[in-house]
Structure formats: C-alpha cells, structure tokens
Write a protein that holds these residues in place. Structure first.
Motif, mmCIF file in Angstrom:
data_model
loop_
_atom_site.group_PDB
_atom_site.id
_atom_site.type_symbol
_atom_site.label_atom_id
_atom_site.label_comp_id
_atom_site.label_asym_id
_atom_site.label_seq_id
_atom_site.Cartn_x
_atom_site.Cartn_y
_atom_site.Cartn_z
ATOM 1 N N TYR A 392 50.681 60.973 74.252
ATOM 2 C CA TYR A 392 49.566 61.632 73.552
ATOM 3 C C TYR A 392 49.302 62.964 74.258
ATOM 4 C CZ TYR A 392 48.587 57.186 71.228
ATOM 5 O OH TYR A 392 48.686 56.029 70.464
ATOM 6 N N VAL A 393 49.235 64.041 73.456
ATOM 7 C CA VAL A 393 49.097 65.387 74.007
ATOM 8 C C VAL A 393 47.801 66.011 73.505
ATOM 9 C CG1 VAL A 393 50.184 67.658 74.227
ATOM 10 C CG2 VAL A 393 51.609 65.604 74.062
ATOM 11 N N THR A 394 47.095 66.698 74.397
ATOM 12 C CA THR A 394 45.783 67.262 74.046
ATOM 13 C C THR A 394 45.809 68.787 74.076
ATOM 14 O OG1 THR A 394 45.006 67.242 76.346
ATOM 15 C CG2 THR A 394 44.614 65.256 75.037
ATOM 16 N N ARG A 395 44.826 69.363 73.391
ATOM 17 C CA ARG A 395 44.620 70.811 73.417
ATOM 18 C C ARG A 395 43.128 71.085 73.279
ATOM 19 N NH1 ARG A 395 47.276 72.425 67.523
ATOM 20 N NH2 ARG A 395 45.732 71.345 66.201
ATOM 21 N N SER A 396 42.712 72.299 73.639
ATOM 22 C CA SER A 396 41.302 72.677 73.568
ATOM 23 C C SER A 396 40.953 73.158 72.166
ATOM 24 C CB SER A 396 41.008 73.783 74.582
ATOM 25 O OG SER A 396 39.680 74.225 74.475
ATOM 26 N N VAL A 397 39.800 72.695 71.654
ATOM 27 C CA VAL A 397 39.283 73.168 70.369
ATOM 28 C C VAL A 397 38.227 74.249 70.624
ATOM 29 C CG1 VAL A 397 38.076 72.519 68.243
ATOM 30 C CG2 VAL A 397 39.765 70.960 69.266
ATOM 31 N N ASP A 398 37.242 73.913 71.459
ATOM 32 C CA ASP A 398 36.239 74.879 71.898
ATOM 33 C C ASP A 398 35.681 74.385 73.225
ATOM 34 O OD1 ASP A 398 34.191 72.922 71.324
ATOM 35 O OD2 ASP A 398 34.205 73.568 69.230
ATOM 36 N N ILE A 399 34.578 74.991 73.694
ATOM 37 C CA ILE A 399 34.068 74.641 75.018
ATOM 38 C C ILE A 399 33.505 73.225 75.076
ATOM 39 C CG2 ILE A 399 33.578 77.036 75.608
ATOM 40 C CD1 ILE A 399 30.644 76.502 74.998
ATOM 41 N N HIS A 400 33.220 72.622 73.912
ATOM 42 C CA HIS A 400 32.635 71.284 73.884
ATOM 43 C C HIS A 400 33.595 70.215 73.386
ATOM 44 C CE1 HIS A 400 28.775 73.129 74.698
ATOM 45 N NE2 HIS A 400 28.861 73.863 73.607
ATOM 46 N N LYS A 401 34.703 70.625 72.811
ATOM 47 C CA LYS A 401 35.538 69.643 72.136
ATOM 48 C C LYS A 401 37.003 69.803 72.516
ATOM 49 C CE LYS A 401 34.296 68.675 68.015
ATOM 50 N NZ LYS A 401 34.040 68.785 66.541
ATOM 51 N N GLU A 402 37.651 68.656 72.661
ATOM 52 C CA GLU A 402 39.087 68.559 72.917
ATOM 53 C C GLU A 402 39.710 67.763 71.763
ATOM 54 O OE1 GLU A 402 41.996 69.610 76.041
ATOM 55 O OE2 GLU A 402 39.916 70.170 75.596
ATOM 56 N N GLU A 403 41.024 67.864 71.627
ATOM 57 C CA GLU A 403 41.672 67.173 70.513
ATOM 58 C C GLU A 403 43.024 66.616 70.943
ATOM 59 O OE1 GLU A 403 42.769 68.208 65.880
ATOM 60 O OE2 GLU A 403 43.400 69.617 67.432
ATOM 61 N N ILE A 404 43.260 65.352 70.618
ATOM 62 C CA ILE A 404 44.609 64.795 70.707
ATOM 63 C C ILE A 404 45.323 65.221 69.432
ATOM 64 C CG2 ILE A 404 45.999 62.703 70.889
ATOM 65 C CD1 ILE A 404 43.553 61.318 72.143
ATOM 66 N N PHE A 405 46.316 66.087 69.581
ATOM 67 C CA PHE A 405 46.903 66.688 68.380
ATOM 68 C C PHE A 405 48.377 66.322 68.163
ATOM 69 C CE2 PHE A 405 48.396 69.524 71.609
ATOM 70 C CZ PHE A 405 49.552 70.116 71.117
ATOM 71 N N TYR A 406 48.988 65.647 69.131
ATOM 72 C CA TYR A 406 50.420 65.403 69.022
ATOM 73 C C TYR A 406 50.763 64.076 69.701
ATOM 74 C CZ TYR A 406 55.454 66.033 69.926
ATOM 75 O OH TYR A 406 56.822 65.867 69.989
ATOM 76 N N THR A 407 51.729 63.356 69.134
ATOM 77 C CA THR A 407 52.240 62.136 69.764
ATOM 78 C C THR A 407 53.765 62.119 69.692
ATOM 79 O OG1 THR A 407 52.231 60.782 67.738
ATOM 80 C CG2 THR A 407 50.206 60.823 69.050
ATOM 81 N N TYR A 408 54.339 61.460 70.679
ATOM 82 C CA TYR A 408 55.781 61.199 70.643
ATOM 83 C C TYR A 408 55.982 59.732 70.990
ATOM 84 C CZ TYR A 408 60.789 61.597 71.238
ATOM 85 O OH TYR A 408 62.155 61.419 71.078
ATOM 86 N N ASP A 409 56.531 58.971 70.030
ATOM 87 C CA ASP A 409 56.751 57.537 70.184
ATOM 88 C C ASP A 409 58.159 57.324 70.744
ATOM 89 O OD1 ASP A 409 57.039 54.812 70.040
ATOM 90 O OD2 ASP A 409 56.216 54.629 68.018
ATOM 91 N N THR A 410 58.249 56.918 72.007
ATOM 92 C CA THR A 410 59.562 56.709 72.614
ATOM 93 C C THR A 410 60.252 55.474 72.056
ATOM 94 O OG1 THR A 410 58.636 55.408 74.438
ATOM 95 C CG2 THR A 410 58.802 57.797 74.747
ATOM 96 N N ASN A 411 59.456 54.545 71.476
ATOM 97 C CA ASN A 411 60.047 53.338 70.908
ATOM 98 C C ASN A 411 60.868 53.678 69.670
ATOM 99 O OD1 ASN A 411 58.482 51.505 72.756
ATOM 100 N ND2 ASN A 411 56.771 52.394 71.622
ATOM 101 N N ALA A 412 60.350 54.600 68.842
ATOM 102 C CA ALA A 412 61.036 54.986 67.601
ATOM 103 C C ALA A 412 61.674 56.366 67.699
ATOM 104 C CB ALA A 412 60.043 54.968 66.439
ATOM 105 N N ARG A 413 61.496 57.027 68.869
ATOM 106 C CA ARG A 413 61.954 58.411 69.059
ATOM 107 C C ARG A 413 61.459 59.290 67.907
ATOM 108 N NH1 ARG A 413 65.800 59.613 72.934
ATOM 109 N NH2 ARG A 413 66.562 57.804 74.120
ATOM 110 N N LYS A 414 60.153 59.214 67.690
ATOM 111 C CA LYS A 414 59.554 59.922 66.553
ATOM 112 C C LYS A 414 58.307 60.673 67.014
ATOM 113 C CE LYS A 414 57.451 59.021 62.018
ATOM 114 N NZ LYS A 414 57.054 57.984 61.033
ATOM 115 N N GLU A 415 58.174 61.906 66.561
ATOM 116 C CA GLU A 415 56.985 62.682 66.890
ATOM 117 C C GLU A 415 56.124 62.885 65.660
ATOM 118 O OE1 GLU A 415 58.218 66.446 68.419
ATOM 119 O OE2 GLU A 415 59.069 67.137 66.534
ATOM 120 N N SER A 416 54.832 63.164 65.889
ATOM 121 C CA SER A 416 53.925 63.401 64.766
ATOM 122 C C SER A 416 52.745 64.225 65.242
ATOM 123 C CB SER A 416 53.444 62.087 64.159
ATOM 124 O OG SER A 416 52.745 61.318 65.122
#
Length: 459
Positions: A392-416
């Motif tokens: 699970y990968v995060t990025r900044s939205v603004d000074i109050h909020k963060e977002e998990i915006f990306y995943t990579y599933d090693t079980n299925a070798r699939k990203e989303s």
C-alpha cells in the motif's frame, strides 16, 4: 721593685675551652699599668653558638608537628563523615525517586526528617569546603545537588493530602479513558489477527495521538515507534522508539509495555556507535523477533541489529540506489516493512528510473528471495507499508489529509490505483508501518506517537 704580672682576659664563652696555643698571637697585647705592673690583654672575637635560636626552632618544630597531627586527625574525621554523608545521600536519592514515581507516594514521605537531614548535609559540606580553604568542583556539585533536593522537598511538602487524592482520582480517570479509547479502537478491525481472509483495506480510522516523543523535544522529527511485529515469548507487549534531529540512525529504546512507553520508563537504550560504528540513515525501520532492521550507512546496505546479542549484520541490496527517497524526507532509500507474510524492503534503482521496487527478504539467509517492480515513481510517494502480501502506497493530499492511492498485490502480481483518504495529525510524517500483531498502522508524525486502526473489506 716587685714585678706584678696581671693578665686580663676577654674571652668569649665559645673560646673558653680552647688551649692557649690555639688562640693566636694577633689578638694579644701588653702594657704597663699605673702601679708599674705589666698588663696583658687578650681579645677573642664573639662567635657565640646561637643556642637560644636553636631552642626557638625546636619549639616551633614541635608546635608544627602537633598542628599537622591535629589536621591529619581532622581530615580522617572528615573522611569518615563524608563516607556516611554519601551513604545517606544515596539513600535519600532513592527515597526521592520513589516519591517522584507517582502522586500516591507523596504522603508516605517524612518531610520534616528529610528537611533536617538535608540541612545537616548542607552544614557538613560547607564545613568541609571551609576546612580545605579552597573551591572544589566535587564539593560544589554535591552542595548544589543537596540544595536542589531541598527545593524539591519544599515543593512536595506544599501538596496537602486532599490535593494528592484529587491528583490520584484524575490520574485514574485518565487511565480509564485511555484504556476505553484503545479498546474502542481495537474493536475497529473486523478481521482475525494474523489472518488474511479479507479483501484488503476498506478504510483507516481516526488518528490516535499518544503523546510527544520520549525526548520531549519537537525537534526530534525523524524517527519511528511501534511494537515488535513478531515478538519473542515474553515480549508480546514490548514497544520501541527511535528518533533523531536528523536522518542519522543511532539509538533505539525499548519499553516493557504501552504504559511504560507513555510514562517514559524505558527498559534499555541501545547505541549503534560504541566500539564500532554501526550507525544508519533514514527512519523507515522495523523491529521483528527482537531484531532491528534499518538502512546501513557505510556501505549502503540493509542491516539488522540483534537486540539480544547486540551484534550487526548487513547485506548490499542488488542495484538499490541511494539517490531516490520518499517525498517528505531525504535518505529514506530502504524502507523495511513486515506483515502476515514476512519481511519486506522497498527501494528504487537506476534501471527502474526511480520507480518503486519491492523485495521480499528471506530472514534466515538475510537476502532477497523475490523482487517486484511497480509503476510508481518513488519520489512522489510519502510512504508505503505491507498487509498480507499487498503493498500500500501513500501520497499527500493537503496539510490535513493523506491518501492510500496505489497497491501492488504480490500474490497476483497485480497493481491498482485506489483512493482511501485518512487524516493526519500534522502535515509531515516520517514513518508509517503496519503491525500484524494488532492490525494497526503506526505513524511518527512531527515527533508525536500516532496510530490508526484499520477496517478490512469482507473476503
């Protein structure tokens, strides 16, 4: 006419014992007296032995001997008193530490006895300083310590029993509120601990701010905290903390449980810079099975420090680059993570042009057993963590909020690409990792201990 011979001697007592032949003719004269008598004059110089001065010196010497003996006896006496003083001072220090350990101990202290003892200590140290007629750093330090203790005793005495009872009640209420808050948060997760029978993260809870770091310094913005992700028997409740005012990694401190962490009552602090230089860089580390995994400085590599044996091993990560870090901080090139599946490390390479690469670590061999490449540019990422083999990968939205915006599933070798927002306590944070033992996210946010509970999708 009768010839009368009159000899007149002027003889110094010092010459009285000399024979006449040794007196010398140069000091002998003669003349004829008024009655016709012959008078001989003998003159000897006065070189009298100064017996009176010798006697004076002897008297002074005897007096000095007596004075020296008196001073020696006095020093021996002071030495004995100083030994007793240090023993009593040590006992007093222990008693004060007991008092300061909690408000319920205040009423057990005999304040008057303490104050009398402290006054005696002050008087003795003052007397010692005066006897030596000089200033000593040791005596000054001792005197200041005793004086500070006197101030503490006076402050503690100002509390009456009713006030202390109020403090205890409020302290108990605060503990209950904290326990209830943690219990409520524990109910947030809907998946069995250690199980991966769920569909991944549904949402992240509100930030739970425990407190400011153990250094009580907002300047310690680089660091991390949490629990052992695979605790050894007997260490299931152990917490750890590591931080610095820069990205250098040197110290880690352990605590027997959460409340000792909050009270800043540590078990042990470990130093990576003693007889050898084992220091690291960055602050994306984890503790697993009483081993601290972190980024080694020289050579650039992944390292593990065994908290039990206090030994270090390191391995170079093939093709890993020290040029690509996370968005919030420099030197976060190797990011360690752990989950229900095992131990992981994320990094970037020149070949991937700075895109995030995920490696699975074989703990026994301490080497990568599998490598997964993603399409996410690492320098745009704020942090990453693993849950059940999914990155699970995060990025900044603004000074109050963060977002998990990306995943990579090693079980299925699939990203989303996804969007799971969550609140931040403060704008920047340096550490974010998942702990599979309690299914919480641990964040180190501008020097504060922050945690989040996670709710999963149904399987």
């Amino acid at each position: 006419m009768h010839l009368i011979l009159l000899l007149v001697f002027f003889v110094s007592p010092a010459y009285a014992w000399l024979p006449l032949e040794d007196w010398g003719s140069g000091n002998v004269t003669s003349s004829v007296g008024g009655s016709g008598q012959c008078v001989c004059h003998v003159f000897l110089p006065d070189i009298t032995f100064p017996a009176n001065r010798v006697e004076s010196v002897q008297i002074s010497s005897n007096q000095l001997t007596v004075d020296v003996e008196l001073h020696i006896n006095k020093l021996i006496s002071f030495k004995g008193q100083l030994v007793v003083l240090l023993e009593e001072l040590s006992n007093l220090t222990i008693r004060l530490e007991v008092v300061e350990s909690g408000p319920d101990k205040y009423i057990k202290l005999e304040f008057e006895l303490l104050k009398i003892e402290l006054r005696q200590f002050e008087a003795l140290v003052t007397e010692l300083k005066g006897s030596f007629n000089s200033s000593s750093p040791a005596f000054d330090s001792l005197y200041n310590e005793i004086h500070n203790m006197s101030i503490i005793v006076d402050q503690l005495e100002s509390y009456d029993q009713s006030n202390l009872e109020v403090i205890r009640i409020e302290f108990a209420k605060l503990q209950k509120k904290l326990e209830k808050c943690r219990d409520d948060q524990d109910d947030f997760s809907n998946a069995q601990t250690g199980s991966c029978k769920h569909g991944g993260i549904l949402r992240v809870g509100k930030p739970v701010v425990s407190q400011l770091n153990a250094n009580l310094n907002t300047g310690y913005i680089y660091g991390g905290w949490g629990k052992d992700t695979k605790p050894l028997p007997g260490s299931e409740n152990m917490y750890w903390y590591s931080a610095s005012t820069n990205t250098q990694v040197r110290y880690i401190t352990t605590y027997s449980d959460y409340y000792r962490l909050i009270l800043r009552q540590s078990m042990k602090t470990y130093d990576l810079y003693t007889s050898k230089d084992w220091r690291g860089l960055g602050n994306n580390y984890i503790v697993r099975a009483n081993v601290w995994y972190y980024q080694f400085s020289n050579p650039f590599s992944m390292a593990k420090y065994n908290l039990t044996s206090q030994t270090v091993a390191y391995r170079v990560v093939p093709m890993a680059s020290s040029r690509f870090s996370y968005h919030y901080s420099a030197n976060q090139n190797l990011d360690f993570a752990t989950d229900e599946k095992g131990l992981w490390v994320t990094y970037a390479t020149e070949e991937s042009k700075g895109k995030l690469v995920l490696g699975r670590i074989d703990e026994e061999a301490f080497a990568l057993s599998a490598v997964y490449e993603t399409s996410v540019f690492k320098q745009s990422v704020t942090n990453a963590f693993m849950i059940c083999g999914v990155l699970y990968v995060t990025r900044s939205v603004d000074i109050h909020k963060e977002e998990i915006f990306y995943t990579y599933d090693t079980n299925a070798r699939k990203e989303s690409y996804i969007s799971i927002p969550f609140e931040k306590f403060q704008e920047n944070y340096m550490y974010l990792d998942y702990n599979p033992t309690d299914q919480k996210l641990y964040m180190y946010n501008n020097g504060y201990y922050v945690s989040y509970n996670v709710k999963f999708k149904s399987a």
